[in-house]
Enzyme design. Structure first.
Site, PDB file in Angstrom:
ATOM      1  N   SER A 165      31.990  29.403  63.780  1.00 40.75           N
ATOM      2  CA  SER A 165      33.081  29.651  63.129  1.00 40.75           C
ATOM      3  C   SER A 165      34.141  29.523  63.729  1.00 40.75           C
ATOM      4  O   SER A 165      34.219  29.341  64.806  1.00 40.75           O
ATOM      5  CB  SER A 165      32.811  31.427  62.200  1.00 40.75           C
ATOM      6  OG  SER A 165      34.220  30.784  61.771  1.00 40.75           O
TER       7      SER A 165
ATOM      8  N   TYR B  24      32.380  39.882  63.227  1.00 37.92           N
ATOM      9  CA  TYR B  24      32.153  39.061  62.930  1.00 37.92           C
ATOM     10  C   TYR B  24      33.053  37.729  63.911  1.00 37.92           C
ATOM     11  O   TYR B  24      32.563  36.806  64.722  1.00 37.92           O
ATOM     12  CB  TYR B  24      32.463  38.016  61.433  1.00 37.92           C
ATOM     13  CG  TYR B  24      32.624  37.418  61.418  1.00 37.92           C
ATOM     14  CD1 TYR B  24      31.118  37.034  60.324  1.00 37.92           C
ATOM     15  CD2 TYR B  24      33.370  36.322  60.508  1.00 37.92           C
ATOM     16  CE1 TYR B  24      30.967  35.431  60.292  1.00 37.92           C
ATOM     17  CE2 TYR B  24      32.806  34.672  60.259  1.00 37.92           C
ATOM     18  CZ  TYR B  24      31.520  34.592  60.048  1.00 37.92           C
ATOM     19  OH  TYR B  24      31.519  33.540  59.471  1.00 37.92           O
TER      20      TYR B  24
END
Length: 262
Positions: A144, A157
């Site tokens: 990501s 995350y």
């Protein structure tokens, strides 16, 4: 280049992984579909088999289902042994919970780390030696843009995705000259059940279908990183290059403007 290849796709039941399965199957790729939700995998395998006029489980379909919880080390070890000879492995499993360090949720943090990063290492520990022995293979990890730098409410995350990016880079270094191709995918915002948890406006958000299409195009390229959308990827690369003092000042300014407009 993809037609006739055999890939193990982990995290195939929803979101980007599901759309990736559809698009790869459309290009003639045979798939082993893995995730925790067996019923969702079976439904997907049946849908993928329809153009060929077969049904999943008949012994004739090109795609197979291998339910897997990547948090279970023994299950991962058994799955790596069961997949047999494959051309590539795509790790798209992911967990996300918006969270600030001021209000930590330890069980969620552990799940994020275990699925997003440690699970990938479990799979790679079983697959990479096989690829090395055959001097061929393709490893694609889905990270990501959030892994580029620490971001607000991304505790857990962002760190897991940063670790995955670092892991992909280490693999690229160690596997140079072996015939094994390593790639990292770093998407921006993609409309999935995970990003539906966000309460803020997500710039340049794209559909899972569009995100998967970019991945498929990137898979046949020689690029190490597949980052998109392009404008956001460039912006994040610039942020990643800034000194800490400047970066944190910019974030503070952005936070104050957001607070002032609310």
């Amino acid at each position: 280049m993809l037609s006739g290849k055999h890939y193990w796709l982990i995290g195939a039941s929803t979101g980007i992984g599901k759309e990736l399965a559809v698009q790869l199957a459309g290009r003639g790729v045979r798939l082993i579909l893995s995730a925790r939700n067996e019923s969702a995998l079976l439904a997907l395998a049946n849908d993928l088999a329809k153009p060929q006029g077969t049904a999943a489980g008949t012994g004739e379909d090109p795609h197979s289902v291998l339910p897997l919880d990547v948090r279970d080390g023994k299950a991962v070890e058994a799955a790596c042994a069961a997949v047999g000879a494959i051309d590539g492995m795509i790790y798209c499993a992911g967990v996300y919970e918006p969270m600030t360090a001021r209000e930590p949720d330890l069980p969620s943090l552990e799940a994020i780390a275990d699925v997003n990063f440690v699970g990938a290492m479990r799979v790679l520990a079983g697959i990479v030696p096989v690829f090395c022995a055959s001097r061929a293979g393709h490893i694609l990890l889905v990270g990501s843009l959030a892994g580029y730098r620490g971001l607000p409410r991304s505790w857990g995350y962002g760190a897991s995705k940063a670790a995955l990016i670092n892991l992909a880079e280490a693999l690229r270094c160690d596997l140079a000259g072996t015939g094994i191709k390593t790639q990292i995918v770093n998407p921006g915002f993609v409309a999935t059940r995970l990003t539906a948890k966000n309460a803020f406006r997500m710039p340049a958000i794209m559909t899972a279908n569009a995100a998967a299409a970019r991945i498929v195009r990137g898979m046949v390229s020689g690029r190490f990183e597949i980052a998109y959308p392009p404008g956001m990827a460039v912006a994040f690369k610039v942020l990643a290059a800034l000194p800490h003092r400047v970066y944190f000042a910019l974030l503070a300014l952005a936070a104050s403007r957001t607070a002032g407009s609310s």
